[in-house]
Design a protein around this motif. Structure first.
Motif, mmCIF file in Angstrom:
data_model
loop_
_atom_site.group_PDB
_atom_site.id
_atom_site.type_symbol
_atom_site.label_atom_id
_atom_site.label_comp_id
_atom_site.label_asym_id
_atom_site.label_seq_id
_atom_site.Cartn_x
_atom_site.Cartn_y
_atom_site.Cartn_z
ATOM 1 N N UNK A 62 8.421 -2.869 -6.245
ATOM 2 C CA UNK A 62 7.028 -3.259 -6.034
ATOM 3 C C UNK A 62 6.102 -2.095 -6.332
ATOM 4 N N UNK A 63 5.014 -2.415 -7.033
ATOM 5 C CA UNK A 63 3.982 -1.413 -7.277
ATOM 6 C C UNK A 63 2.618 -2.090 -7.275
ATOM 7 N N UNK A 64 1.604 -1.315 -6.936
ATOM 8 C CA UNK A 64 0.233 -1.802 -6.893
ATOM 9 C C UNK A 64 -0.551 -1.173 -8.039
ATOM 10 N N UNK A 65 -1.266 -2.039 -8.763
ATOM 11 C CA UNK A 65 -2.088 -1.573 -9.877
ATOM 12 C C UNK A 65 -3.443 -2.261 -9.795
ATOM 13 N N UNK A 66 -4.432 -1.658 -10.429
ATOM 14 C CA UNK A 66 -5.753 -2.290 -10.500
ATOM 15 C C UNK A 66 -5.671 -3.494 -11.435
ATOM 16 N N UNK A 67 -6.186 -4.619 -10.966
ATOM 17 C CA UNK A 67 -6.119 -5.844 -11.761
ATOM 18 C C UNK A 67 -7.154 -5.801 -12.879
ATOM 19 N N UNK A 68 -6.675 -5.794 -14.095
ATOM 20 C CA UNK A 68 -7.564 -5.772 -15.262
ATOM 21 C C UNK A 68 -7.633 -7.115 -15.964
ATOM 22 N N UNK A 322 -3.611 -11.341 -7.028
ATOM 23 C CA UNK A 322 -2.937 -11.536 -8.317
ATOM 24 C C UNK A 322 -1.571 -10.868 -8.322
ATOM 25 N N UNK A 323 -0.600 -11.541 -8.917
ATOM 26 C CA UNK A 323 0.785 -11.065 -8.881
ATOM 27 C C UNK A 323 1.427 -11.238 -10.247
ATOM 28 N N UNK A 324 2.165 -10.208 -10.659
ATOM 29 C CA UNK A 324 2.973 -10.269 -11.868
ATOM 30 C C UNK A 324 4.437 -10.179 -11.475
ATOM 31 N N UNK A 325 5.243 -11.084 -12.012
ATOM 32 C CA UNK A 325 6.675 -11.082 -11.697
ATOM 33 C C UNK A 325 7.464 -10.912 -12.992
ATOM 34 N N UNK A 343 10.296 -15.313 -19.301
ATOM 35 C CA UNK A 343 9.204 -14.404 -19.609
ATOM 36 C C UNK A 343 8.490 -13.971 -18.329
ATOM 37 N N UNK A 344 7.611 -12.996 -18.491
ATOM 38 C CA UNK A 344 6.852 -12.470 -17.358
ATOM 39 C C UNK A 344 5.947 -13.571 -16.795
ATOM 40 N N UNK A 345 5.927 -13.688 -15.476
ATOM 41 C CA UNK A 345 5.137 -14.725 -14.822
ATOM 42 C C UNK A 345 3.881 -14.115 -14.225
ATOM 43 N N UNK A 346 2.721 -14.667 -14.606
ATOM 44 C CA UNK A 346 1.448 -14.275 -14.018
ATOM 45 C C UNK A 346 1.058 -15.328 -12.996
ATOM 46 N N UNK A 382 -0.344 -6.997 -7.522
ATOM 47 C CA UNK A 382 1.016 -6.618 -7.136
ATOM 48 C C UNK A 382 1.943 -6.930 -8.304
ATOM 49 N N UNK A 383 2.777 -5.966 -8.641
ATOM 50 C CA UNK A 383 3.704 -6.152 -9.745
ATOM 51 C C UNK A 383 5.140 -6.035 -9.214
ATOM 52 N N UNK A 384 5.893 -7.111 -9.352
ATOM 53 C CA UNK A 384 7.301 -7.131 -8.962
ATOM 54 C C UNK A 384 8.156 -7.011 -10.230
ATOM 55 N N UNK A 385 9.122 -6.125 -10.181
ATOM 56 C CA UNK A 385 10.042 -5.959 -11.299
ATOM 57 C C UNK A 385 11.468 -6.061 -10.776
ATOM 58 N N UNK A 386 12.214 -7.008 -11.279
ATOM 59 C CA UNK A 386 13.606 -7.155 -10.864
ATOM 60 C C UNK A 386 14.480 -6.080 -11.517
#
Length: 429
Positions: A62-68, A322-325, A343-346, A382-386
Motif C-alpha cells: 500500500x502507498x499513498x499518492x496525490x490523485x492526479x 480514489x483507489x488503484x489496484x 489489467x489495472x483497476x481504477x 490509495x494504490x494497492x500492488x499485489x
C-alpha cells in the motif's frame, strides 16, 4: 599404452566424489534408523507444504499518492429497497457541483422492481389496470381541471385565461396524424403541441408550474402515468442499477415527487401525492463507487433503518477515496472484477456517516423525505500492488535448505541412536 582420454577423465571425476559408496555387504539397517528416516520424511513434507503456502500467498503493498486523475467519470452501483414507497412515487436523481443534473433516471441503467407489502417481487405487468373505463371521464374533465388549476394557483403567471381553455372543447384521444395534443396553456406558442405526458410536464417545467393531478391530463391518462400511483398503494420498491457521475462533489437521492428544474433550483413536485405520507424506511443491499477489488469492504451494505420512517430524510455522507489496484500478473491472476486481462483497476473506496431528520411535508417544512447520498472526494489516492511474499528462487532455496537441514539433523540423530544402542549392548554383555 596410455589410457584413452575418456577413461582418464572418468577417473578424475571419481577422485572428487564427495559421496563415496559403501558396499552393500558392509552396510546394515537398524530399526532406529528406519524410525528416524520416517520422521525425517514427515518433517520435510510438513516444512515443504508450509513453505509452499507461504510462497503462494499474495500480499498487498500500500502507498499513498496525490490523485492526479481528475478528469474522469465514475459509476455508482446501488441496490436499495424502499419498504413502503411505490415505484410509481419514487424517483432517482443525481446532481453535482459542476451543474450536471440527471432527473428521474429510469432508463436501462436503473431498474425498479415492485414489491408487495411482505417484500415479495411483483410482476410489473400483472397489476396494471386498463384505461378504457376511464378514458371518457378523462376527456371530459381534462381541460376544465387544468383551467381551474391555473385560475386558483397561478394568478401571478402570465397565461391564457381559464375561460379560454374551458371553451376549447374536449380534445380528441386519437393519436393518428394529424394529432396535436394540448399543452394546457404552457406551450411556447398557442399552436404548440404536447403529444405525450412527458411533453406536457416539460412545458409546465419551462413555465415553472406544477402539473397538479395528472389524472386530469389526457396524455398522462392515455399513457397510464398516473394510475400506477393508486394501483401500487401499499407496495414497496427495489431500485437497482448504476449512475454515471462526474468526479466532483455531488449527491444522488431516492425521493418522491416529479423532479424538474426551476431556474437553478431542483424541485420535487409532490402535488400528485399530496394526500400521502412518505415512509422512507429502507435497506441498502449494495452501494459501491466503481468496480470491486479482492478484499474490498462496503460500509453501507446492510444498512437498515427499520420499519419506521414516515416523512424522514435519511442522509448518508460519503468520503470517497480514489483507489488503484494492480493485480499480481496478467497471465496468472485473472478475476471477474479485474477483467479478463487482469489489467489495472481504477476504482474507489469510501467511508460513511449518517444523519436523520423529520420533514413536515404537510406544513411546508424544509427538506424532502427520501434517501440522500452526499459524496465528496479526497485528494489522496490509495494504490494497492499485489506481490508474492517469496520469489520463485527464494522458494527453491528454502526447499533445498529444508531437505539438507532435515537430512543433516536426522543423520546426527541416527548416529547418536546407533552409538547409544551399541553402548547399551556392550554394557549388558
Amino acid at each position: 599404452m596410455a589410457p584413452p582420454p575418456a577413461a582418464s577423465l572418468l577417473r578424475a571425476i571419481r577422485a572428487v566424489d564427495a559421496y563415496p559408496k559403501i558396499h552393500a555387504d558392509y552396510a546394515s539397517s537398524t530399526a532406529s534408523g528406519g524410525v528416524i528416516t520416517v520422521i525425517a520424511m514427515l518433517v520435510m513434507a510438513l516444512l515443504f507444504g508450509s513453505e509452499y503456502l507461504t510462497y503462494r500467498q499474495v500480499h498487498k503493498h500500500t502507498e499513498l499518492v496525490v490523485d492526479s486523475q481528475i478528469d474522469e467519470k465514475l459509476t455508482i452501483h446501488f441496490n436499495v429497497t424502499m419498504r413502503a414507497m411505490a415505484c410509481a412515487v419514487v424517483e432517482v436523481v443525481a446532481l453535482d457541483i459542476s451543474g450536471e443534473k440527471q432527473l428521474d433516471i429510469h432508463d436501462s441503467s436503473v431498474r425498479k422492481v415492485r414489491l408487495s407489502a411482505s417484500g415479495v417481487a411483483i410482476d410489473n405487468d400483472e397489476s396494471t389496470p386498463h384505461l378504457d373505463h376511464i378514458e371518457e371521464h378523462v376527456n371530459q374533465d381534462a381541460h376544465a381541471h387544468v383551467a381551474d388549476h391555473l385560475e386558483k394557483h397561478h394568478d401571478n403567471i402570465t397565461a391564457p385565461s381559464a375561460n379560454h381553455w374551458k371553451n376549447q372543447g374536449t380534445p380528441t384521444t386519437t393519436t393518428k396524424a394529424p394529432y396535436c395534443g394540448s399543452c394546457y396553456g404552457a406551450g411556447a406558442l398557442p399552436t404548440s403541441c404536447c403529444n405525450t405526458c412527458e411533453e406536457v410536464r416539460a412545458a409546465y417545467r419551462e413555465k415553472g408550474w406544477a402539473i397538479g393531478d395528472p389524472s386530469r391530463v389526457e396524455q398522462c391518462a392515455r399513457e397510464n402515468s398516473y394510475i400506477d400511483i393508486a394501483a401500487q398503494s401499499g407496495e414497496g420498491c427495489r431500485l437497482e442499477g448504476h449512475v454515471a457521475v462526474n468526479k466532483v462533489a455531488g449527491n444522488f437521492h431516492l425521493a418522491p415527487g416529479r423532479s424538474f428544474m426551476s431556474g437553478s433550483r431542483l424541485i420535487h413536485d409532490l402535488t400528485p401525492f399530496r394526500d400521502l405520507s412518505f415512509n422512507t424506511s429502507h435497506t441498502i443491499t449494495h452501494l459501491a463507487f466503481g468496480d470491486a477489488f479482492p478484499g474490498q469492504e462496503f460500509p453501507a451494505n446492510g444498512e437498515d433503518t427499520g420499519p419506521t420512517g414516515a416523512n424522514m430524510m435519511f442522509q448518508y455522507f460519503l468520503k470517497v477515496v480514489p483507489t488503484t489496484y494492480q493485480p499480481l500478473s496478467r497471465s496468472r491472476r485473472r478475476t471477474q472484477t479485474l477483467g479478463a486481462d487482469g489489467s489495472v483497476l481504477q476504482t474507489n473506496q469510501f467511508s460513511l456517516s449518517t444523519a436523520t431528520r423529520f420533514v413536515d411535508v404537510k406544513h411546508g417544512g424544509s427538506g424532502l423525505p427520501g434517501v440522500f447520498f452526499f459524496y465528496d472526494f479526497t485528494p489522496i489516492r490509495i494504490r494497492f500492488t499485489e506481490s508474492r511474499h517469496l520469489s520463485f528462487f527464494a522458494f527453491l532455496t528454502s526447499t533445498c535448505a529444508i531437505v539438507g537441514g532435515v537430512f543433516t539433523l536426522s543423520g546426527v540423530a541416527e548416529a547418536i541412536a546407533f552409538r547409544a544402542a551399541r553402548y547399551l549392548d556392550k554394557s549388558s554383555s
